[in-house]
Design a protein around this motif. Sequence first.
Motif, PDB file in Angstrom:
ATOM      1  N   VAL A  23       0.851  -1.187   0.000  1.00 36.13           N
ATOM      2  CA  VAL A  23       0.000   0.000   0.000  1.00 36.13           C
ATOM      3  C   VAL A  23       0.890   1.241   0.000  1.00 36.13           C
ATOM      4  O   VAL A  23       1.786   1.381   0.844  1.00 36.13           O
ATOM      5  N   VAL A  24       0.634   2.117  -0.967  1.00 35.09           N
ATOM      6  CA  VAL A  24       1.297   3.415  -1.033  1.00 35.09           C
ATOM      7  C   VAL A  24       0.283   4.431  -0.524  1.00 35.09           C
ATOM      8  O   VAL A  24      -0.691   4.759  -1.198  1.00 35.09           O
ATOM      9  N   ARG A  25       0.489   4.862   0.709  1.00 38.52           N
ATOM     10  CA  ARG A  25      -0.438   5.783   1.358  1.00 38.52           C
ATOM     11  C   ARG A  25       0.106   7.206   1.237  1.00 38.52           C
ATOM     12  O   ARG A  25       1.253   7.454   1.627  1.00 38.52           O
ATOM     13  N   GLU A  26      -0.705   8.120   0.733  1.00 42.64           N
ATOM     14  CA  GLU A  26      -0.291   9.523   0.714  1.00 42.64           C
ATOM     15  C   GLU A  26      -0.132   9.941   2.172  1.00 42.64           C
ATOM     16  O   GLU A  26      -0.911   9.560   3.024  1.00 42.64           O
ATOM     17  N   ASN A  27       0.911  10.745   2.480  1.00 45.49           N
ATOM     18  CA  ASN A  27       1.282  10.895   3.896  1.00 45.49           C
ATOM     19  C   ASN A  27       1.356  12.339   4.389  1.00 45.49           C
ATOM     20  O   ASN A  27       1.789  12.570   5.513  1.00 45.49           O
ATOM     21  N   THR A  28       0.951  13.294   3.561  1.00 47.91           N
ATOM     22  CA  THR A  28       1.104  14.696   4.008  1.00 47.91           C
ATOM     23  C   THR A  28      -0.158  15.546   3.824  1.00 47.91           C
ATOM     24  O   THR A  28      -0.125  16.746   4.093  1.00 47.91           O
ATOM     25  N   GLU A  29      -1.233  14.947   3.318  1.00 48.43           N
ATOM     26  CA  GLU A  29      -2.421  15.762   3.010  1.00 48.43           C
ATOM     27  C   GLU A  29      -3.698  15.090   3.520  1.00 48.43           C
ATOM     28  O   GLU A  29      -3.690  14.391   4.515  1.00 48.43           O
ATOM     29  N   GLY A  30      -4.785  15.331   2.808  1.00 49.02           N
ATOM     30  CA  GLY A  30      -6.062  14.697   3.122  1.00 49.02           C
ATOM     31  C   GLY A  30      -6.624  15.169   4.448  1.00 49.02           C
ATOM     32  O   GLY A  30      -6.421  16.309   4.867  1.00 49.02           O
ATOM     33  N   LEU A  31      -7.293  14.269   5.125  1.00 53.71           N
ATOM     34  CA  LEU A  31      -7.907  14.619   6.412  1.00 53.71           C
ATOM     35  C   LEU A  31      -6.866  14.882   7.484  1.00 53.71           C
ATOM     36  O   LEU A  31      -7.157  15.441   8.537  1.00 53.71           O
ATOM     37  N   TYR A  32      -5.624  14.457   7.234  1.00 51.80           N
ATOM     38  CA  TYR A  32      -4.562  14.649   8.211  1.00 51.80           C
ATOM     39  C   TYR A  32      -3.980  16.057   8.204  1.00 51.80           C
ATOM     40  O   TYR A  32      -3.159  16.392   9.059  1.00 51.80           O
ATOM     41  N   GLU A  36     -11.550  19.408   7.341  1.00 53.72           N
ATOM     42  CA  GLU A  36     -11.517  19.345   5.884  1.00 53.72           C
ATOM     43  C   GLU A  36     -10.404  18.440   5.358  1.00 53.72           C
ATOM     44  O   GLU A  36      -9.326  18.372   5.934  1.00 53.72           O
ATOM     45  N   ALA A  37     -10.702  17.803   4.260  1.00 47.62           N
ATOM     46  CA  ALA A  37      -9.688  17.010   3.562  1.00 47.62           C
ATOM     47  C   ALA A  37      -9.053  17.899   2.498  1.00 47.62           C
ATOM     48  O   ALA A  37      -9.746  18.448   1.653  1.00 47.62           O
ATOM     49  N   ILE A  38      -7.739  18.027   2.585  1.00 47.45           N
ATOM     50  CA  ILE A  38      -7.021  18.885   1.636  1.00 47.45           C
ATOM     51  C   ILE A  38      -6.280  18.010   0.626  1.00 47.45           C
ATOM     52  O   ILE A  38      -5.499  17.137   1.006  1.00 47.45           O
ATOM     53  N   TYR A  39      -6.530  18.233  -0.638  1.00 48.95           N
ATOM     54  CA  TYR A  39      -5.779  17.527  -1.679  1.00 48.95           C
ATOM     55  C   TYR A  39      -5.206  18.555  -2.632  1.00 48.95           C
ATOM     56  O   TYR A  39      -5.933  19.419  -3.109  1.00 48.95           O
ATOM     57  N   THR A  40      -3.923  18.476  -2.878  1.00 54.22           N
ATOM     58  CA  THR A  40      -3.334  19.358  -3.883  1.00 54.22           C
ATOM     59  C   THR A  40      -2.954  18.506  -5.091  1.00 54.22           C
ATOM     60  O   THR A  40      -2.613  17.326  -4.952  1.00 54.22           O
ATOM     61  N   HIS A  43     -11.717  13.383  -4.509  1.00 50.64           N
ATOM     62  CA  HIS A  43     -11.291  12.136  -5.141  1.00 50.64           C
ATOM     63  C   HIS A  43     -11.491  12.160  -6.649  1.00 50.64           C
ATOM     64  O   HIS A  43     -10.961  11.296  -7.361  1.00 50.64           O
ATOM     65  N   ASP A  44     -12.204  13.162  -7.125  1.00 52.06           N
ATOM     66  CA  ASP A  44     -12.221  13.401  -8.569  1.00 52.06           C
ATOM     67  C   ASP A  44     -10.826  13.865  -8.999  1.00 52.06           C
ATOM     68  O   ASP A  44     -10.308  13.454 -10.046  1.00 52.06           O
ATOM     69  N   LEU A  45     -10.216  14.685  -8.170  1.00 58.30           N
ATOM     70  CA  LEU A  45      -8.836  15.099  -8.442  1.00 58.30           C
ATOM     71  C   LEU A  45      -7.912  13.875  -8.507  1.00 58.30           C
ATOM     72  O   LEU A  45      -7.075  13.755  -9.396  1.00 58.30           O
ATOM     73  N   TRP A  46      -8.083  12.965  -7.560  1.00 63.38           N
ATOM     74  CA  TRP A  46      -7.279  11.730  -7.562  1.00 63.38           C
ATOM     75  C   TRP A  46      -7.495  10.948  -8.859  1.00 63.38           C
ATOM     76  O   TRP A  46      -6.548  10.463  -9.468  1.00 63.38           O
ATOM     77  N   GLU A  69      -5.360 -11.622  -3.412  1.00 68.33           N
ATOM     78  CA  GLU A  69      -4.445 -11.834  -4.547  1.00 68.33           C
ATOM     79  C   GLU A  69      -4.713 -10.841  -5.683  1.00 68.33           C
ATOM     80  O   GLU A  69      -3.888 -10.708  -6.585  1.00 68.33           O
ATOM     81  N   TRP A  70      -5.833 -10.155  -5.633  1.00 67.69           N
ATOM     82  CA  TRP A  70      -6.125  -9.178  -6.682  1.00 67.69           C
ATOM     83  C   TRP A  70      -5.235  -7.943  -6.586  1.00 67.69           C
ATOM     84  O   TRP A  70      -5.143  -7.171  -7.522  1.00 67.69           O
ATOM     85  N   PHE A  71      -4.612  -7.743  -5.440  1.00 65.31           N
ATOM     86  CA  PHE A  71      -3.826  -6.519  -5.250  1.00 65.31           C
ATOM     87  C   PHE A  71      -2.329  -6.752  -5.426  1.00 65.31           C
ATOM     88  O   PHE A  71      -1.787  -7.763  -4.976  1.00 65.31           O
ATOM     89  N   ASP A  72      -1.704  -5.787  -6.067  1.00 61.69           N
ATOM     90  CA  ASP A  72      -0.241  -5.824  -6.222  1.00 61.69           C
ATOM     91  C   ASP A  72       0.330  -4.547  -5.590  1.00 61.69           C
ATOM     92  O   ASP A  72       0.960  -4.584  -4.552  1.00 61.69           O
ATOM     93  N   VAL A  73       0.047  -3.403  -6.206  1.00 66.74           N
ATOM     94  CA  VAL A  73       0.333  -2.120  -5.560  1.00 66.74           C
ATOM     95  C   VAL A  73      -0.988  -1.374  -5.455  1.00 66.74           C
ATOM     96  O   VAL A  73      -1.784  -1.369  -6.400  1.00 66.74           O
ATOM     97  N   VAL A  74      -1.221  -0.785  -4.301  1.00 61.85           N
ATOM     98  CA  VAL A  74      -2.429   0.005  -4.054  1.00 61.85           C
ATOM     99  C   VAL A  74      -1.997   1.424  -3.734  1.00 61.85           C
ATOM    100  O   VAL A  74      -1.068   1.629  -2.955  1.00 61.85           O
ATOM    101  N   VAL A  75      -2.655   2.406  -4.333  1.00 62.94           N
ATOM    102  CA  VAL A  75      -2.358   3.790  -3.972  1.00 62.94           C
ATOM    103  C   VAL A  75      -3.636   4.431  -3.448  1.00 62.94           C
ATOM    104  O   VAL A  75      -4.719   4.220  -4.002  1.00 62.94           O
ATOM    105  N   THR A  76      -3.499   5.183  -2.356  1.00 63.04           N
ATOM    106  CA  THR A  76      -4.703   5.744  -1.744  1.00 63.04           C
ATOM    107  C   THR A  76      -4.370   6.960  -0.878  1.00 63.04           C
ATOM    108  O   THR A  76      -3.208   7.241  -0.594  1.00 63.04           O
ATOM    109  N   CYS A  77      -5.401   7.657  -0.473  1.00 65.09           N
ATOM    110  CA  CYS A  77      -5.226   8.876   0.328  1.00 65.09           C
ATOM    111  C   CYS A  77      -4.820   8.521   1.765  1.00 65.09           C
ATOM    112  O   CYS A  77      -4.885   7.368   2.184  1.00 65.09           O
ATOM    113  N   ASN A  78      -4.453   9.536   2.499  1.00 62.43           N
ATOM    114  CA  ASN A  78      -3.899   9.376   3.837  1.00 62.43           C
ATOM    115  C   ASN A  78      -4.837   8.593   4.782  1.00 62.43           C
ATOM    116  O   ASN A  78      -4.440   7.589   5.380  1.00 62.43           O
ATOM    117  N   MET A  79      -6.071   9.038   4.884  1.00 57.20           N
ATOM    118  CA  MET A  79      -7.000   8.420   5.836  1.00 57.20           C
ATOM    119  C   MET A  79      -7.340   6.977   5.460  1.00 57.20           C
ATOM    120  O   MET A  79      -7.314   6.078   6.306  1.00 57.20           O
TER     121      MET A  79
END
Length: 349
Positions: A126-135, A154-158, A194-197, A230-240
Amino acid sequence: MYRIAVLPCDGIGPEVIAEGLKVLDVAARKHGVQYETVEYDLGGERYLRTGEVLPDSVLDELREVDAIYLGAVGHPDVKAGILEKGLLLRLRFELDQYINLRPIKLYPGVETPIKGKGPDEIDFVVVRENTEGLYAGVGGSLRKGTPDEVSTQEAIYTRMGVERCIRYAFDLAQTREEKSLTLVDKSNVLTYGHDLWQRAFAEVAEEYPEVKTDHAYVDAACMWMVKNPEWFDVVVTCNMFGDIITDLGAMIQGGMGVAASGNINPEGVSMFEPIHGSAPKYTGQNVICPIAAIAAAGMMMEHLGEEECGKAIEDAVIAALASGKLGDLSTKSGVSTTETGDLVASLVE
Ligand code: IPM
Ligand code: MN
């Protein structure tokens, strides 16, 4: 000569970090890696003693090290949020560690609660975004404590923050055998953020024609992680969402005792830690499994470019887990923190 800052911090943090350093010492000597450690007294005890959470002078010193090795943050006598935000999240943000890399890998010999699945099925990152979002900590409250209280968070996404995270995930997917990347979001409800994502993901995907892409809403992703990991290899997702799904991930890979992570700034100082917390009630009892902290030390070596040393640590962890000598890795396994560290260290040797 690497300079590694060691932040054992709270609860069982110091106990698992001691085992990680024990193993690192053996692996580094064997593979000719030279390093020095600088230990920092941070965490709940220091806060209660002095009122300091993360002095600016310490932060400035941490900006200059090659890597940070952290135990766990959280103290029962300190109000929730003070250390989490003031220490752990502040480090992630100030050092711009924009990737939280969390391998979900079931090693042979480790029991998973998922029936019929084994190491072949449970092996993703899992590649978790670590500096934005709800955090990001943006929000506030009005009329606090009254029946008319209003609060916002607020969730902040740049575009920059989302794109660099997605790009990192594509780069990682490209190095793996399956070369597949799944975006996990809630774009059916979070129709701005998440439209931005989604748009950033689609645009970056064009630069990586050899990576297969997929998408899952986060609720469904939780289902698939249990039903068809087994369906997952790399996952990318927001902080929360990354925070939440990696606790689930830790359980399917054998428990909090084995799950390691890296807070990565590819251009700066990165920090490695077990994903578990400080488990205050087990402090000083020598019962917590230190495998996650040991594996985090291995990730740290890999990140520093010391692949052989990192691999030696991972291989020893794998051998220890396969040996059947570590029981069920729980606090009731009958195997102590120090015995586990000794075993892994002997296997590195
Ligand atoms: C984690 C932890 C932290 C987080 C807490 C302690 C702030 O749960 O590293 O997953 O939410 O990121
Ligand atoms: Mn968490």
